[in-house]
Design a protein around this motif. Structure first.
Motif, PDB file in Angstrom:
ATOM      1  N   GLU A   1      -1.980   4.727  -2.392  1.00 34.61           N
ATOM      2  CA  GLU A   1      -2.622   6.015  -2.109  1.00 34.61           C
ATOM      3  C   GLU A   1      -1.830   7.112  -2.795  1.00 34.61           C
TER       4      GLU A   1
ATOM      5  N   ASN B   1       0.824  -1.213   0.000  1.00 32.60           N
ATOM      6  CA  ASN B   1       0.000   0.000   0.000  1.00 32.60           C
ATOM      7  C   ASN B   1       0.862   1.268   0.000  1.00 32.60           C
TER       8      ASN B   1
ATOM      9  N   THR C   1      -0.558  13.653   4.209  1.00 29.89           N
ATOM     10  CA  THR C   1      -0.469  12.324   4.829  1.00 29.89           C
ATOM     11  C   THR C   1       0.749  12.220   5.744  1.00 29.89           C
TER      12      THR C   1
END
Ligand code: 5GP
Length: 181
Positions: free
Chosen positions: A61, A35, A88
């Motif tokens: 992401e 991820n 983030t």
């Protein structure tokens, strides 16, 4: 017509699409089940980022960062300044930075250090173009689309005074474009 300002085309749209498929296969293999946070460097990386992430077949992401190092000139100022930071938290994340081009390496040198300081688990770089002759800082990309010679290129995200980012290929401008500025 933007094409009338171009002296020569270095890399065609078809070359880029083909290379994105190859890089996407490598990235899929390297990032499956990780991820990754894919970090696009505004604004130049946007067209390449849009292409490359659609070739990566695993969860990921997206986030964006805007840094300045060039202003409106064709020579590096040597300064890196954050214009827009990530949204983030990168701690413990596998980061894949997407760039349009690496020239001196100052921008990426700065960003890699910053993300390591922020405790990213890993930091890798994918760049559409690499200009190895321009290197001042010892930085290398993990995934490179194409090497280009030491000349100023535009198109596929790369600008001259904010123009030409939307050209669907990478090329070199006619000298008269610089002379008229
Ligand atoms: P570096 O910090 O590696 O010297 O430069 C990275 C940034 O400088 C790139 O993201 C890009 O914005 C700009 N840059 C470097 N070389 C070129 C070039 O040939 N053409 C354009 N348009 N921008 C460049």
């Amino acid at each position: 017509m933007l094409a009338k300002d171009i002296e020569k085309v270095l890399i065609t749209r078809e070359d880029i699409q083909k290379r994105c498929v190859e890089l996407g296969a490598q990235l899929t293999a390297d990032y499956t089940d990780k991820n990754p946070l894919v970090v696009g460097i505004l604004k130049g990386a946007v067209p390449f980022m849009a292409d490359i992430v659609r070739e990566i077949d695993t969860h990921l992401e997206l986030d964006f960062m805007d840094v300045s190092s060039y202003g409106n000139q064709t020579v590096s100022s040597g300064e890196v300044k954050i214009i827009k930071d990530l949204d983030t938290n990168v701690e413990g994340r596998d980061l894949l930075i997407v760039e349009d081009i690496i020239d001196s390496g100052r921008t990426l040198g700065y960003l890699v250090d910053l993300f390591k300081y922020r405790k990213a688990k890993s930091v890798k770089i994918v760049t559409l173009l690499d200009k190895p002759e321009g290197r001042v800082v010892d930085i290398h990309a993990d995934y490179v689309g194409f090497d280009v010679p030491n000349e100023f290129v535009v198109g596929y995200g790369l600008d001259y005074a904010e123009a030409y980012r939307n050209l669907p290929y990478v090329g070199v401008l006619k000298p008269k474009i610089y002379q008229s500025n």
